[in-house]
Enzyme design. Structure first.
Site, PDB file in Angstrom:
ATOM      1  N   TYR A 156      31.876  15.899  57.122  1.00 17.62           N
ATOM      2  CA  TYR A 156      32.788  16.956  56.663  1.00 17.62           C
ATOM      3  C   TYR A 156      34.174  16.776  57.279  1.00 17.62           C
ATOM      4  O   TYR A 156      35.196  16.803  56.581  1.00 17.62           O
ATOM      5  CB  TYR A 156      32.186  18.310  57.053  1.00 17.62           C
ATOM      6  CG  TYR A 156      33.015  19.509  56.677  1.00 17.62           C
ATOM      7  CD1 TYR A 156      33.049  19.967  55.368  1.00 17.62           C
ATOM      8  CD2 TYR A 156      33.743  20.210  57.647  1.00 17.62           C
ATOM      9  CE1 TYR A 156      33.798  21.089  55.026  1.00 17.62           C
ATOM     10  CE2 TYR A 156      34.493  21.327  57.320  1.00 17.62           C
ATOM     11  CZ  TYR A 156      34.513  21.761  56.012  1.00 17.62           C
ATOM     12  OH  TYR A 156      35.258  22.878  55.676  1.00 17.62           O
ATOM     13  N   LYS A 160      37.816  16.019  55.495  1.00 20.27           N
ATOM     14  CA  LYS A 160      38.941  16.960  55.587  1.00 20.27           C
ATOM     15  C   LYS A 160      40.153  16.294  56.232  1.00 20.27           C
ATOM     16  O   LYS A 160      41.295  16.597  55.896  1.00 20.27           O
ATOM     17  CB  LYS A 160      38.516  18.212  56.362  1.00 20.27           C
ATOM     18  CG  LYS A 160      37.461  19.059  55.644  1.00 20.27           C
ATOM     19  CD  LYS A 160      38.001  19.627  54.346  1.00 20.27           C
ATOM     20  CE  LYS A 160      37.048  20.596  53.679  1.00 20.27           C
ATOM     21  NZ  LYS A 160      37.588  21.174  52.442  1.00 20.27           N
TER      22      LYS A 160
HETATM   23  N1  LIG Z   1      34.619  29.345  55.204  1.00 20.64           N
HETATM   24  C1  LIG Z   1      35.164  28.677  56.209  1.00 20.64           C
HETATM   25  O1  LIG Z   1      35.012  29.030  57.373  1.00 20.64           O
HETATM   26  C2  LIG Z   1      36.030  27.478  55.937  1.00 20.64           C
HETATM   27  C3  LIG Z   1      36.776  26.952  56.994  1.00 20.64           C
HETATM   28  C4  LIG Z   1      37.587  25.846  56.772  1.00 20.64           C
HETATM   29  C5  LIG Z   1      37.653  25.285  55.513  1.00 20.64           C
HETATM   30  N2  LIG Z   1      36.910  25.805  54.502  1.00 20.64           N
HETATM   31  C6  LIG Z   1      37.015  25.163  53.198  1.00 20.64           C
HETATM   32  O2  LIG Z   1      37.411  26.110  52.247  1.00 20.64           O
HETATM   33  C7  LIG Z   1      36.872  25.775  50.976  1.00 20.64           C
HETATM   34  C8  LIG Z   1      36.122  26.979  50.407  1.00 20.64           C
HETATM   35  O3  LIG Z   1      35.090  27.323  51.318  1.00 20.64           O
HETATM   36  P1  LIG Z   1      34.243  28.673  51.168  1.00 20.64           P
HETATM   37  O4  LIG Z   1      33.796  29.067  52.511  1.00 20.64           O
HETATM   38  O5  LIG Z   1      34.967  29.615  50.299  1.00 20.64           O
HETATM   39  O6  LIG Z   1      32.943  28.062  50.444  1.00 20.64           O
HETATM   40  P2  LIG Z   1      32.103  28.575  49.181  1.00 20.64           P
HETATM   41  O7  LIG Z   1      30.840  27.808  49.223  1.00 20.64           O
HETATM   42  O8  LIG Z   1      32.055  30.054  49.132  1.00 20.64           O
HETATM   43  O9  LIG Z   1      32.973  28.051  47.960  1.00 20.64           O
HETATM   44  C9  LIG Z   1      32.934  26.721  47.592  1.00 20.64           C
HETATM   45  C10 LIG Z   1      33.381  26.616  46.169  1.00 20.64           C
HETATM   46  O10 LIG Z   1      33.372  25.239  45.827  1.00 20.64           O
HETATM   47  C11 LIG Z   1      32.691  25.067  44.610  1.00 20.64           C
HETATM   48  N3  LIG Z   1      32.023  23.790  44.589  1.00 20.64           N
HETATM   49  C12 LIG Z   1      31.266  23.242  45.569  1.00 20.64           C
HETATM   50  N4  LIG Z   1      30.765  22.061  45.140  1.00 20.64           N
HETATM   51  C13 LIG Z   1      31.225  21.872  43.873  1.00 20.64           C
HETATM   52  C14 LIG Z   1      31.048  20.870  42.914  1.00 20.64           C
HETATM   53  N5  LIG Z   1      30.280  19.807  43.140  1.00 20.64           N
HETATM   54  N6  LIG Z   1      31.658  20.996  41.710  1.00 20.64           N
HETATM   55  C15 LIG Z   1      32.427  22.073  41.441  1.00 20.64           C
HETATM   56  N7  LIG Z   1      32.638  23.068  42.324  1.00 20.64           N
HETATM   57  C16 LIG Z   1      32.034  22.973  43.518  1.00 20.64           C
HETATM   58  C17 LIG Z   1      31.665  26.181  44.561  1.00 20.64           C
HETATM   59  O11 LIG Z   1      31.272  26.426  43.221  1.00 20.64           O
HETATM   60  C18 LIG Z   1      32.464  27.327  45.178  1.00 20.64           C
HETATM   61  O12 LIG Z   1      33.258  27.928  44.174  1.00 20.64           O
HETATM   62  C19 LIG Z   1      35.979  24.558  51.184  1.00 20.64           C
HETATM   63  O13 LIG Z   1      36.706  23.393  50.863  1.00 20.64           O
HETATM   64  C20 LIG Z   1      35.709  24.598  52.680  1.00 20.64           C
HETATM   65  O14 LIG Z   1      35.458  23.313  53.191  1.00 20.64           O
HETATM   66  C21 LIG Z   1      36.101  26.883  54.672  1.00 20.64           C
END
Ligand SMILES: NC(=O)c1ccc[n+]([C@@H]2O[C@H](COP(=O)([O-])OP(=O)(O)OC[C@H]3O[C@@H](n4cnc5c(N)ncnc54)[C@H](O)[C@@H]3O)[C@@H](O)[C@H]2O)c1
Length: 252
Positions: A156, A160
């Site tokens: 991951y 990133k």
């Molecule tokens: N939540 C956190 O603490 C956090 C921290 C840092 C970065 N992020 C990043 O933020 C972004 C969103 O995270 P989140 O926590 O909202 O996660 P989440 O799982 O709630 O949302 C992920 C989204 O990505 C979509 N997705 C995943 N795989 C897919 C695929 N193969 N095809 C199409 N769509 C796909 C899902 O449908 C969903 O809409 C991610 O890139 C994550 O790495 C999250």
């Protein structure tokens, strides 16, 4: 009244818009006047997102982003049906948490394909002259793991980090057309998915995973508000940057 953060008359494509950060970005951008094109896998959940948006003319498209070859035709269809884009937020992403010695090449490939390759393919396809207005803006959602070592996240974190370094190159290449490309690197954000993960941890691990944030854990709104700035004309001179939104985690 003049508002430098207005997104009026901007069309913004958002991946990962069916939940968490992507959904909140869609809601926040629509509140600022944008027309939203919500992209993710699950149509029902995308419709739920649309029902929470302000204004009219929003639409949603379902795609499995790991099929990178489908992205070109999806972008063509979206622009045919909605007109040229002014902004993109790539928020779709997956995590694969396990010690590096257990990760297989297939794990790395899957994480990179969804988090990094699909985002760069989407940006490349969508920012052509035909599809993207000059002066537009791209926001890639990275993570503080692009900067710090969190054990168990080698695939991951690498995906990133690649986003951040690749974004600088895209920013330089697209600057000719005044298109800006920036990353946001959030710390731990309490999305439903993150909450479910935290709920599986024992008390010690929960404390470890959630400590170290001087301002506490983040909310999807914290990332969404930063994305408004980066998509708006207020950030017209900002490109190739990695905005860390982490409640102070990385300053210590
Ligand atoms: N939540 C956190 O603490 C956090 C921290 C840092 C970065 N992020 C990043 O933020 C972004 C969103 O995270 P989140 O926590 O909202 O996660 P989440 O799982 O709630 O949302 C992920 C989204 O990505 C979509 N997705 C995943 N795989 C897919 C695929 N193969 N095809 C199409 N769509 C796909 C899902 O449908 C969903 O809409 C991610 O890139 C994550 O790495 C999250």
């Amino acid at each position: 009244m003049f508002n430098p953060f207005s997104l009026n008359e901007k069309t913004i494509l958002i991946t990962g818009a069916s939940s968490g950060i992507g959904r909140q970005c869609a809601i926040a951008c629509s509140n600022m006047g944008a027309r939203i094109i919500a992209v993710a896998r699950n149509t029902e959940r995308l419709q739920e997102t649309l029902s929470q948006l302000k204004g009219e003319g929003h639409s949603c498209y379902s795609i499995e982003l790991s099929n990178c070859d489908d992205i070109k035709s999806l972008v063509a269809k979206i622009v045919n049906e909605n007109g040229k884009l002014d902004g993109i937020i790539c928020a779709a992403g997956i995590e694969r948490t396990m010690p590096a010695k257990l990760l297989t090449p297939a794990d790395y490939e899957e994480v990179f394909r969804i988090n990094t390759v699909s985002a760069f393919e989407l940006v490349s396809q969508a920012t052509t002259v035909k599809y993207f207005n000059a002066g537009g803006s791209v926001v890639l959602i990275s993570s503080i793991t692009s900067l710090i070592a969190r054990q168990g996240t080698a695939a991951y974190s690498a995906s990133k980090g690649a986003m951040v370094s690749g974004a600088r190159v895209l920013a330089a290449e697209l600057s000719k057309r005044k298109i800006r490309v920036n990353c946001i690197s959030p710390g731990t954000i309490l999305t439903p998915l993150m909450q479910n993960f935290l709920d599986t941890l024992n008390e010690d691990d929960y404390k470890k995973r959630t400590s170290g944030f001087p301002l506490g854990l983040g909310k999807p709104e914290d990332v969404a508000n930063a994305s408004i700035y980066l998509l708006s004309d207020a950030s017209r001179w900002v490109t190739g940057q990695n905005f860390v939104i982490d409640g102070g985690f990385t300053i210590q």
